[in-house]
Design a protein around this motif. Structure first.
Motif, PDB file in Angstrom:
ATOM      1  N   VAL A  94       8.713  26.138  60.364  1.00  0.00           N
ATOM      2  CA  VAL A  94       7.609  25.345  59.694  1.00  0.00           C
ATOM      3  C   VAL A  94       7.199  24.269  60.702  1.00  0.00           C
ATOM      4  O   VAL A  94       6.050  24.064  60.916  1.00  0.00           O
ATOM      5  CB  VAL A  94       8.280  24.469  58.308  1.00  0.00           C
ATOM      6  CG1 VAL A  94       7.218  23.506  57.990  1.00  0.00           C
ATOM      7  CG2 VAL A  94       8.435  25.433  57.324  1.00  0.00           C
ATOM      8  N   GLN A  95       8.084  23.736  61.536  1.00  0.00           N
ATOM      9  CA  GLN A  95       7.587  22.716  62.550  1.00  0.00           C
ATOM     10  C   GLN A  95       6.909  23.429  63.599  1.00  0.00           C
ATOM     11  O   GLN A  95       6.220  22.718  64.385  1.00  0.00           O
ATOM     12  CB  GLN A  95       8.883  21.979  63.063  1.00  0.00           C
ATOM     13  CG  GLN A  95       9.365  21.114  62.024  1.00  0.00           C
ATOM     14  CD  GLN A  95      10.745  20.433  62.602  1.00  0.00           C
ATOM     15  OE1 GLN A  95      11.223  20.750  63.599  1.00  0.00           O
ATOM     16  NE2 GLN A  95      11.052  19.363  61.810  1.00  0.00           N
ATOM     17  N   ARG A  96       6.916  24.861  63.787  1.00  0.00           N
ATOM     18  CA  ARG A  96       6.510  25.462  64.749  1.00  0.00           C
ATOM     19  C   ARG A  96       4.918  26.096  64.566  1.00  0.00           C
ATOM     20  O   ARG A  96       4.083  26.477  65.545  1.00  0.00           O
ATOM     21  CB  ARG A  96       7.134  26.828  65.363  1.00  0.00           C
ATOM     22  CG  ARG A  96       8.385  26.402  65.951  1.00  0.00           C
ATOM     23  CD  ARG A  96       9.200  27.720  66.277  1.00  0.00           C
ATOM     24  NE  ARG A  96      10.260  27.110  66.983  1.00  0.00           N
ATOM     25  CZ  ARG A  96      10.457  26.959  68.316  1.00  0.00           C
ATOM     26  NH1 ARG A  96       9.419  27.348  69.159  1.00  0.00           N
ATOM     27  NH2 ARG A  96      11.541  26.659  68.866  1.00  0.00           N
ATOM     28  N   VAL A  97       4.559  25.832  63.121  1.00  0.00           N
ATOM     29  CA  VAL A  97       3.083  26.101  63.098  1.00  0.00           C
ATOM     30  C   VAL A  97       2.112  24.998  62.528  1.00  0.00           C
ATOM     31  O   VAL A  97       3.055  23.630  62.487  1.00  0.00           O
ATOM     32  CB  VAL A  97       3.135  27.183  61.947  1.00  0.00           C
ATOM     33  CG1 VAL A  97       3.636  28.512  62.570  1.00  0.00           C
ATOM     34  CG2 VAL A  97       4.022  27.007  60.839  1.00  0.00           C
ATOM     35  N   ASP A  98       1.212  25.059  61.786  1.00  0.00           N
ATOM     36  CA  ASP A  98       0.182  24.007  61.291  1.00  0.00           C
ATOM     37  C   ASP A  98      -0.165  23.848  59.814  1.00  0.00           C
ATOM     38  O   ASP A  98      -1.342  24.309  59.705  1.00  0.00           O
ATOM     39  CB  ASP A  98      -0.901  23.811  62.178  1.00  0.00           C
ATOM     40  CG  ASP A  98      -0.338  23.663  63.815  1.00  0.00           C
ATOM     41  OD1 ASP A  98       0.301  23.064  64.247  1.00  0.00           O
ATOM     42  OD2 ASP A  98      -0.953  24.553  64.705  1.00  0.00           O
ATOM     43  N   LEU A  99       0.533  24.206  59.085  1.00  0.00           N
ATOM     44  CA  LEU A  99       0.333  24.509  57.603  1.00  0.00           C
ATOM     45  C   LEU A  99      -0.477  23.525  57.117  1.00  0.00           C
ATOM     46  O   LEU A  99      -0.365  22.198  57.124  1.00  0.00           O
ATOM     47  CB  LEU A  99       1.753  24.417  56.749  1.00  0.00           C
ATOM     48  CG  LEU A  99       2.826  25.629  57.301  1.00  0.00           C
ATOM     49  CD1 LEU A  99       3.855  25.388  56.134  1.00  0.00           C
ATOM     50  CD2 LEU A  99       2.172  26.985  57.103  1.00  0.00           C
ATOM     51  N   ALA A 100      -1.476  24.073  56.589  1.00  0.00           N
ATOM     52  CA  ALA A 100      -2.415  23.243  55.472  1.00  0.00           C
ATOM     53  C   ALA A 100      -1.767  23.152  54.078  1.00  0.00           C
ATOM     54  O   ALA A 100      -1.949  22.375  53.401  1.00  0.00           O
ATOM     55  CB  ALA A 100      -3.800  23.897  55.525  1.00  0.00           C
ATOM     56  N   ALA A 101      -0.981  24.015  53.731  1.00  0.00           N
ATOM     57  CA  ALA A 101      -0.394  24.000  52.415  1.00  0.00           C
ATOM     58  C   ALA A 101       0.874  25.084  52.290  1.00  0.00           C
ATOM     59  O   ALA A 101       0.878  25.944  53.338  1.00  0.00           O
ATOM     60  CB  ALA A 101      -1.104  24.356  51.205  1.00  0.00           C
ATOM     61  N   LEU A 102       1.836  24.908  51.343  1.00  0.00           N
ATOM     62  CA  LEU A 102       3.073  25.920  51.503  1.00  0.00           C
ATOM     63  C   LEU A 102       3.268  26.141  49.966  1.00  0.00           C
ATOM     64  O   LEU A 102       3.182  25.231  49.154  1.00  0.00           O
ATOM     65  CB  LEU A 102       4.194  25.239  52.000  1.00  0.00           C
ATOM     66  CG  LEU A 102       5.560  26.033  51.865  1.00  0.00           C
ATOM     67  CD1 LEU A 102       5.461  27.375  52.235  1.00  0.00           C
ATOM     68  CD2 LEU A 102       6.666  25.440  52.544  1.00  0.00           C
ATOM     69  N   VAL A 103       3.005  27.502  49.492  1.00  0.00           N
ATOM     70  CA  VAL A 103       3.270  27.986  48.265  1.00  0.00           C
ATOM     71  C   VAL A 103       4.613  28.650  48.095  1.00  0.00           C
ATOM     72  O   VAL A 103       5.085  29.412  48.993  1.00  0.00           O
ATOM     73  CB  VAL A 103       2.154  29.094  47.764  1.00  0.00           C
ATOM     74  CG1 VAL A 103       2.553  29.459  46.502  1.00  0.00           C
ATOM     75  CG2 VAL A 103       0.775  28.509  47.862  1.00  0.00           C
ATOM     76  N   ALA A 104       5.427  28.182  47.060  1.00  0.00           N
ATOM     77  CA  ALA A 104       6.901  28.639  46.966  1.00  0.00           C
ATOM     78  C   ALA A 104       7.070  29.307  45.486  1.00  0.00           C
ATOM     79  O   ALA A 104       6.601  29.007  44.696  1.00  0.00           O
ATOM     80  CB  ALA A 104       7.644  27.409  47.239  1.00  0.00           C
ATOM     81  N   GLY A 105       7.834  30.483  45.677  1.00  0.00           N
ATOM     82  CA  GLY A 105       8.527  30.844  44.394  1.00  0.00           C
ATOM     83  C   GLY A 105       9.455  30.119  43.831  1.00  0.00           C
ATOM     84  O   GLY A 105      10.071  29.049  44.430  1.00  0.00           O
ATOM     85  N   GLU A 106       9.452  29.957  42.620  1.00  0.00           N
ATOM     86  CA  GLU A 106      10.565  29.041  41.930  1.00  0.00           C
ATOM     87  C   GLU A 106      11.775  28.728  42.384  1.00  0.00           C
ATOM     88  O   GLU A 106      12.349  27.862  42.713  1.00  0.00           O
ATOM     89  CB  GLU A 106      10.572  29.563  40.328  1.00  0.00           C
ATOM     90  CG  GLU A 106      10.989  28.465  39.344  1.00  0.00           C
ATOM     91  CD  GLU A 106      10.042  27.143  39.430  1.00  0.00           C
ATOM     92  OE1 GLU A 106      10.644  26.055  39.678  1.00  0.00           O
ATOM     93  OE2 GLU A 106       8.819  27.043  39.517  1.00  0.00           O
ATOM     94  N   PRO A 107      12.534  30.033  42.829  1.00  0.00           N
ATOM     95  CA  PRO A 107      13.806  29.794  43.469  1.00  0.00           C
ATOM     96  C   PRO A 107      13.815  28.903  44.591  1.00  0.00           C
ATOM     97  O   PRO A 107      14.868  28.331  45.136  1.00  0.00           O
ATOM     98  CB  PRO A 107      14.353  31.066  43.348  1.00  0.00           C
ATOM     99  CG  PRO A 107      13.669  32.187  42.703  1.00  0.00           C
ATOM    100  CD  PRO A 107      12.209  31.559  42.575  1.00  0.00           C
ATOM    101  N   HIS A 108      12.902  28.780  45.304  1.00  0.00           N
ATOM    102  CA  HIS A 108      12.763  28.352  46.723  1.00  0.00           C
ATOM    103  C   HIS A 108      11.812  27.221  46.781  1.00  0.00           C
ATOM    104  O   HIS A 108      11.938  26.481  47.862  1.00  0.00           O
ATOM    105  CB  HIS A 108      12.026  29.529  47.536  1.00  0.00           C
ATOM    106  CG  HIS A 108      12.625  30.671  47.455  1.00  0.00           C
ATOM    107  ND1 HIS A 108      13.950  31.097  47.904  1.00  0.00           N
ATOM    108  CD2 HIS A 108      12.205  31.821  47.069  1.00  0.00           C
ATOM    109  CE1 HIS A 108      14.236  32.473  47.525  1.00  0.00           C
ATOM    110  NE2 HIS A 108      13.021  33.084  46.928  1.00  0.00           N
TER     111      HIS A 108
END
Length: 486
Positions: A94-108
């Protein structure tokens, strides 16, 4: 180019686009287009715009497919993360990219919130967001569409930037080799955070054919075999260990036109087993950096020459070089790939990009050769070469000899530090042969300096999530379980 689903809603609206093998639910291209439009509107309402990076930490399920196409529709760069990573490993990526948002499935979702600095949304609550109106514009083919992380087993993970042109070119080249029929159903048991699992999702939409999702919970050979029969699958992507387990579980359906194996070398023994069982195996050589396939053998080629990975795909060129000098036909060197499927580069890593791109294309780091008929032999990684007493030993050569022992099922060959010789050749063997039998078998078949000085026997070889042998783990096992013979 717009996203592939937007074209197929007009071309084949009533054709089945996605089947969820777990639930049995199906979606036509008209259904999928409406779902993608809905999902794209919700992403837009979160403030995502063309060029933004959207991370996803989710299982390869229908909602993942909708997200893939919704991201393409609005021009967002999708970054699927490995759901099997530890918290620290995930944070590093995650620290190696420049996320504007992160979408996660419920278990994660909990892990996602722990590691991300960008806004995190759960897939289950994403539909609670308002639907914003947007106009889907034509996307330039040379803009990034996805970024996939390499495994990082031999170093720091790198984000591979793949453009729309890379993905489209890969789909076209694969179609020329495997063929495409309107009734095709591509069964996909691989994770979408690997190129091997993402490719069938993207390619099926480009072709206007159907992708069958294996479902959650990891690979189960008996369940997968039942799915292949029940869904009349015409193609499947697997790593060799998956194929071996499928064959152990029963007969594959006659509906299969191709069984694409990749992620690790396909052993001649497995190819011979497929020939006896009438399985249309297509061994392939490829990598994330080339949007999957580079060279693929058709069944008749694989059966006749099981040591080869087939010929390069359309518009792809493979050469063996020494430094930057092309080598004569048949002479081993570093394999270099050029063509429209080769990545744009590694994200935010100019030093590595300068090192891996040369006048002849992308330097793969793989040792191999190109035969007079154009087919490719992959001999291993250049970095895996063992230097013992000043002599170079290629592990793939030793492994081929060991696998020819009738009581050896598989093996991995690595080097371990040696105070006298610098490195010594070592082997981890799967099968019924003893260490002494393996060493004796090398007499007359290998030069003495290539003989494994340390041999250990194991029930199986440790592998990464993509199915390749985890060489670091092999070294640890050999260091712990074996002693150098006197």
């Amino acid at each position: 180019m717009r996203d592939p689903v937007s074209y197929q809603r007009h071309a084949v609206p009533d054709s089945t686009a996605v089947i969820d093998a777990e639930s049995g639910n199906k979606w036509t291209y008209a259904d999928l287009d409406r779902a993608v439009e809905w999902r794209a509107g919700r992403l837009w309402s979160l403030g995502l715009r063309p060029g933004d990076q959207l991370g996803v930490l989710a299982d390869t399920a229908p909602e993942f497919v909708r997200l893939v196409h919704a991201a393409w529709r609005i021009g967002v760069v999708l970054i699927p993360f490995n759901t099997r990573l530890s918290e620290s490993g995930l944070r590093e990526q995650v620290q190696r990219v420049d996320l504007a948002a992160l979408v996660a499935g419920e278990p994660h979702a909990k892990r996602a919130r722990t590691v991300a600095t960008a806004p995190v949304r759960s897939l289950s609550t994403l539909d609670d967001e308002p639907v914003a109106e947007f106009v889907a514009e034509e996307q330039l083919l040379d803009r990034p569409r996805t970024m996939l992380f390499t495994s990082g087993t031999t170093g720091e993970p790198k984000a591979v930037v793949l453009t729309g042109r890379n993905l489209l070119s890969s789909a076209v080249a694969s179609a020329f080799r495997l063929g495409v029929l309107p009734t095709d159903r591509w069964y996909d048991p691989l994770a979408g955070y690997h190129m091997g699992g993402l490719a069938p999702i993207v390619r099926s939409a480009i072709y206007g054919t159907c992708v069958v999702l294996a479902g959650r919970g990891g690979f189960d050979a008996e369940r997968a075999l039942a799915d292949l029969h029940e869904r009349d699958a015409t193609g499947v992507s697997v790593v060799p260990t998956m194929l071996s387990r499928l064959l152990d579980s029963g007969d594959l359906p006659e509906s299969l036109r191709f069984v694409l194996t990749g992620g690790a070398p396909t052993r001649p023994e497995l190819i011979a087993r497929c020939e006896r069982r009438g399985v249309p195996i297509h061994p392939t050589y490829g990598m994330t950096e080339t949007a999957s396939q580079v060279a693929t053998a058709r069944p008749e080629e694989a059966f006749a020459n099981p040591e080869r990975a087939g010929r390069p795909l359309a518009c792809t060129r493979i050469r063996a070089i020494d430094g930057n000098e092309p080598l004569p036909t048949g002479e081993p060197g570093e394999l270099v790939v050029s063509g429209p499927t080769v990545m744009q580069g590694y994200h935010d890593d100019p030093e590595t990009n300068e090192r891996v791109f040369g006048p002849h294309g992308f330097h793969t780091g793989d040792l191999g050769s190109v035969d007079p008929d154009g087919s490719v032999r992959v001999l291993g990684r250049i970095d895996d070469a063992i230097i013992t007493g000043g002599e170079n030993v290629h592990p793939a050569e030793v492994a081929r000899v060991l696998r020819s022992h009738p009581r050896v099922e598989d093996c991995a060959v690595v080097g371990l530090p040696d105070p006298e010789w610098g490195e010594r050749v070592c082997a981890l063997v799967v099968g019924e042969a003893s260490a002494a039998e393996v060493q004796e078998f090398c007499e007359g078949r290998l030069a003495e300096y290539k003989h494994p000085k340390t041999v250990a026997v194991s029930d199986e070889l440790p592998r990464t999530a993509s199915g390749t042998v985890d060489r670091g783990a092999v070294r640890e096992i050999l260091s712990e379980r074996s002693e150098r013979p006197e």
